[in-house]
Write a protein that holds these residues in place. Structure first.
Motif, PDB file in Angstrom:
ATOM      1  N   TYR A   1       0.778  -1.188   0.175  1.00 12.13           N
ATOM      2  CA  TYR A   1      -0.287   0.217   0.027  1.00 12.13           C
ATOM      3  C   TYR A   1       0.908   1.241   0.006  1.00 12.13           C
ATOM      4  CZ  TYR A   1      -4.061  -2.943   0.813  1.00 12.13           C
ATOM      5  OH  TYR A   1      -4.938  -3.930   0.831  1.00 12.13           O
ATOM      6  N   ALA A   2       1.924   1.336   0.827  1.00  5.57           N
ATOM      7  CA  ALA A   2       2.924   2.442   0.600  1.00  5.57           C
ATOM      8  C   ALA A   2       3.470   2.717  -0.669  1.00  5.57           C
ATOM      9  CB  ALA A   2       3.937   2.175   1.851  1.00  5.57           C
ATOM     10  N   ILE A   3       3.870   1.549  -1.333  1.00  7.45           N
ATOM     11  CA  ILE A   3       4.478   1.661  -2.812  1.00  7.45           C
ATOM     12  C   ILE A   3       3.345   2.386  -3.624  1.00  7.45           C
ATOM     13  CG2 ILE A   3       5.294   0.641  -4.835  1.00  7.45           C
ATOM     14  CD1 ILE A   3       6.607  -1.577  -2.606  1.00  7.45           C
ATOM     15  N   TYR A   4       2.167   1.860  -3.227  1.00  6.71           N
ATOM     16  CA  TYR A   4       1.036   2.159  -4.418  1.00  6.71           C
ATOM     17  C   TYR A   4       0.738   3.895  -4.087  1.00  6.71           C
ATOM     18  CZ  TYR A   4      -0.479  -2.074  -6.419  1.00  6.71           C
ATOM     19  OH  TYR A   4      -0.867  -3.279  -6.979  1.00  6.71           O
ATOM     20  N   THR A   5       0.765   4.078  -2.734  1.00  5.44           N
ATOM     21  CA  THR A   5       0.436   5.540  -2.501  1.00  5.44           C
ATOM     22  C   THR A   5       1.815   6.488  -3.196  1.00  5.44           C
ATOM     23  OG1 THR A   5      -0.596   4.857  -0.531  1.00  5.44           O
ATOM     24  CG2 THR A   5       0.162   7.024  -0.494  1.00  5.44           C
ATOM     25  N   VAL A   6       3.023   5.853  -2.919  1.00  6.80           N
ATOM     26  CA  VAL A   6       3.682   6.681  -3.292  1.00  6.80           C
ATOM     27  C   VAL A   6       3.962   6.856  -4.690  1.00  6.80           C
ATOM     28  CG1 VAL A   6       6.499   7.098  -3.497  1.00  6.80           C
ATOM     29  CG2 VAL A   6       5.453   6.520  -1.041  1.00  6.80           C
ATOM     30  N   ALA A   7       3.658   5.897  -5.560  1.00 12.50           N
ATOM     31  CA  ALA A   7       3.604   5.695  -6.857  1.00 12.50           C
ATOM     32  C   ALA A   7       2.441   6.804  -7.555  1.00 12.50           C
ATOM     33  CB  ALA A   7       3.416   4.360  -7.545  1.00 12.50           C
ATOM     34  N   VAL A   8       1.246   6.715  -7.016  1.00  8.23           N
ATOM     35  CA  VAL A   8       0.329   7.690  -7.316  1.00  8.23           C
ATOM     36  C   VAL A   8       0.640   9.118  -7.057  1.00  8.23           C
ATOM     37  CG1 VAL A   8      -2.169   8.364  -6.800  1.00  8.23           C
ATOM     38  CG2 VAL A   8      -1.505   6.003  -6.988  1.00  8.23           C
ATOM     39  N   LEU A   9       1.185   9.256  -5.925  1.00 12.54           N
ATOM     40  CA  LEU A   9       1.517  10.831  -5.818  1.00 12.54           C
ATOM     41  C   LEU A   9       2.617  11.418  -6.574  1.00 12.54           C
ATOM     42  CD1 LEU A   9       1.554  10.723  -1.805  1.00 12.54           C
ATOM     43  CD2 LEU A   9      -0.172  12.018  -3.404  1.00 12.54           C
ATOM     44  N   CYS A  10       3.626  10.187  -7.032  1.00 14.40           N
ATOM     45  CA  CYS A  10       4.819  10.626  -7.706  1.00 14.40           C
ATOM     46  C   CYS A  10       4.228  10.955  -9.242  1.00 14.40           C
ATOM     47  CB  CYS A  10       5.953   9.645  -7.763  1.00 14.40           C
ATOM     48  SG  CYS A  10       6.956   9.641  -6.375  1.00 14.40           S
ATOM     49  N   ALA A  11       3.418  10.177  -9.503  1.00 16.03           N
ATOM     50  CA  ALA A  11       2.858  10.112 -11.176  1.00 16.03           C
ATOM     51  C   ALA A  11       2.122  11.565 -10.921  1.00 16.03           C
ATOM     52  CB  ALA A  11       1.921   8.909 -11.321  1.00 16.03           C
ATOM     53  N   ALA A  12       1.200  11.634 -10.198  1.00 14.64           N
ATOM     54  CA  ALA A  12       0.323  13.070 -10.044  1.00 14.64           C
ATOM     55  C   ALA A  12       1.390  14.341 -10.295  1.00 14.64           C
ATOM     56  CB  ALA A  12      -0.427  13.005  -8.945  1.00 14.64           C
ATOM     57  N   LEU A  13       2.582  14.186  -9.173  1.00 17.59           N
ATOM     58  CA  LEU A  13       3.217  15.270  -9.411  1.00 17.59           C
ATOM     59  C   LEU A  13       3.887  15.649 -10.669  1.00 17.59           C
ATOM     60  CD1 LEU A  13       4.254  17.410  -7.213  1.00 17.59           C
ATOM     61  CD2 LEU A  13       6.388  15.812  -6.814  1.00 17.59           C
ATOM     62  N   ILE A  14       4.530  14.366 -11.264  1.00 19.34           N
ATOM     63  CA  ILE A  14       5.081  14.401 -12.679  1.00 19.34           C
ATOM     64  C   ILE A  14       4.060  15.012 -13.595  1.00 19.34           C
ATOM     65  CG2 ILE A  14       5.909  12.990 -14.365  1.00 19.34           C
ATOM     66  CD1 ILE A  14       7.109  11.166 -12.511  1.00 19.34           C
ATOM     67  N   ASN A  15       2.738  14.717 -13.574  1.00 14.54           N
ATOM     68  CA  ASN A  15       1.847  14.852 -14.325  1.00 14.54           C
ATOM     69  C   ASN A  15       1.647  16.727 -14.128  1.00 14.54           C
ATOM     70  OD1 ASN A  15      -0.632  15.084 -16.232  1.00 14.54           O
ATOM     71  ND2 ASN A  15      -1.879  15.521 -14.107  1.00 14.54           N
ATOM     72  N   GLU A  16       1.617  17.055 -13.060  1.00 16.49           N
ATOM     73  CA  GLU A  16       1.662  18.594 -12.847  1.00 16.49           C
ATOM     74  C   GLU A  16       2.678  19.290 -13.467  1.00 16.49           C
ATOM     75  OE1 GLU A  16      -0.160  21.917 -11.369  1.00 16.49           O
ATOM     76  OE2 GLU A  16      -1.192  19.879 -11.205  1.00 16.49           O
ATOM     77  N   PHE A  17       3.780  18.834 -12.904  1.00 11.05           N
ATOM     78  CA  PHE A  17       5.104  19.599 -13.655  1.00 11.05           C
ATOM     79  C   PHE A  17       4.938  19.408 -15.167  1.00 11.05           C
ATOM     80  CE2 PHE A  17       9.530  19.099 -15.326  1.00 11.05           C
ATOM     81  CZ  PHE A  17       9.742  20.445 -14.955  1.00 11.05           C
ATOM     82  N   ILE A  18       4.714  18.285 -15.867  1.00  7.37           N
ATOM     83  CA  ILE A  18       4.512  18.671 -17.353  1.00  7.37           C
ATOM     84  C   ILE A  18       3.372  19.298 -17.950  1.00  7.37           C
ATOM     85  CG2 ILE A  18       4.143  17.050 -19.409  1.00  7.37           C
ATOM     86  CD1 ILE A  18       5.813  14.790 -17.986  1.00  7.37           C
ATOM     87  N   GLY A  19       2.317  19.223 -16.941  1.00  6.54           N
ATOM     88  CA  GLY A  19       1.220  19.978 -17.556  1.00  6.54           C
ATOM     89  C   GLY A  19       1.336  21.586 -17.295  1.00  6.54           C
ATOM     90  N   LYS A  20       2.286  21.964 -16.461  1.00  5.26           N
ATOM     91  CA  LYS A  20       2.627  23.119 -16.301  1.00  5.26           C
ATOM     92  C   LYS A  20       3.590  23.758 -17.435  1.00  5.26           C
ATOM     93  CE  LYS A  20       2.046  24.768 -11.484  1.00  5.26           C
ATOM     94  NZ  LYS A  20       2.599  25.260 -10.280  1.00  5.26           N
ATOM     95  N   TYR A  21       4.488  22.694 -17.761  1.00  4.50           N
ATOM     96  CA  TYR A  21       5.303  22.914 -18.913  1.00  4.50           C
ATOM     97  C   TYR A  21       4.730  23.230 -20.245  1.00  4.50           C
ATOM     98  CZ  TYR A  21       9.238  22.212 -22.258  1.00  4.50           C
ATOM     99  OH  TYR A  21      10.133  22.477 -23.118  1.00  4.50           O
ATOM    100  N   VAL A  22       3.687  22.385 -20.396  1.00  7.58           N
ATOM    101  CA  VAL A  22       2.949  22.492 -21.620  1.00  7.58           C
ATOM    102  C   VAL A  22       2.285  23.814 -21.948  1.00  7.58           C
ATOM    103  CG1 VAL A  22       0.907  21.317 -23.053  1.00  7.58           C
ATOM    104  CG2 VAL A  22       2.734  19.986 -21.983  1.00  7.58           C
ATOM    105  N   LYS A  23       1.535  23.876 -20.752  1.00  8.24           N
ATOM    106  CA  LYS A  23       0.839  25.295 -20.843  1.00  8.24           C
ATOM    107  C   LYS A  23       1.584  26.592 -20.971  1.00  8.24           C
ATOM    108  CE  LYS A  23      -3.075  23.537 -17.973  1.00  8.24           C
ATOM    109  NZ  LYS A  23      -3.655  23.613 -16.738  1.00  8.24           N
ATOM    110  N   LYS A  24       2.930  26.348 -20.389  1.00  9.47           N
ATOM    111  CA  LYS A  24       3.764  27.539 -20.573  1.00  9.47           C
ATOM    112  C   LYS A  24       4.208  27.574 -21.900  1.00  9.47           C
ATOM    113  CE  LYS A  24       7.756  29.294 -18.125  1.00  9.47           C
ATOM    114  NZ  LYS A  24       8.972  29.234 -17.046  1.00  9.47           N
ATOM    115  N   HIS A  25       4.683  26.603 -22.589  1.00 13.21           N
ATOM    116  CA  HIS A  25       5.338  26.477 -23.965  1.00 13.21           C
ATOM    117  C   HIS A  25       4.525  26.305 -24.873  1.00 13.21           C
ATOM    118  CE1 HIS A  25       9.165  27.290 -21.872  1.00 13.21           C
ATOM    119  NE2 HIS A  25       8.917  26.289 -21.121  1.00 13.21           N
TER     120      HIS A  25
END
Length: 120
Positions: A9-33
């Motif tokens: 469960y800890a691995i799933y939680t960390v994986a989901v949070l990391c994937a969402a964080l990566i998504n946010e980073f890439i989303g901001k990059y896309v919106k900016k550029h």
């Protein structure tokens, strides 16, 4: 709850949070550029989410058993007790909290802690 299940469960939680964080980073990059707006941007955003979350869950499903058993063995060797899983998970959540606060909410946890505790 067994330590293997807790680790899973800890691995799933960390994986989901990391994937969402990566998504946010890439989303901001896309919106900016990227100069597109409207429905095409929505489609690009949806594609980015699928491209990030699908591989993340596939990797987690594939390697959860291996990672959890290796993590349990290693953490028990290092700390010598069963609470090592909780400690590792807590550290991961603290790091992700700081990254989320900074990236998604423009908050600086470190600076706020320094203001609260001057000796930090």
């Amino acid at each position: 709850m067994s330590s293997r299940r807790t680790t899973k469960y800890a691995i799933y939680t960390v994986a989901v949070l990391c994937a969402a964080l990566i998504n946010e980073f890439i989303g901001k990059y896309v919106k900016k550029h990227v100069e597109m707006q409207g429905y095409l941007l929505v489609l690009v955003d949806m594609l980015i989410i699928v491209l990030i979350f699908a591989p993340a869950f596939a990797l987690v499903n594939k390697y959860t058993k291996k990672i959890s058993s290796a993590y349990i063995k290693t953490s028990k060797k290092i700390t010598g007790n069963r609470n090592s899983i909780r400690l590792g998970f807590t550290i991961a959540i603290i790091i992700l909290f700081i990254l989320y606060a900074h990236l998604r909410h423009n908050l600086s946890v470190i600076n706020d802690l320094k203001a609260l505790i001057p000796n930090l």
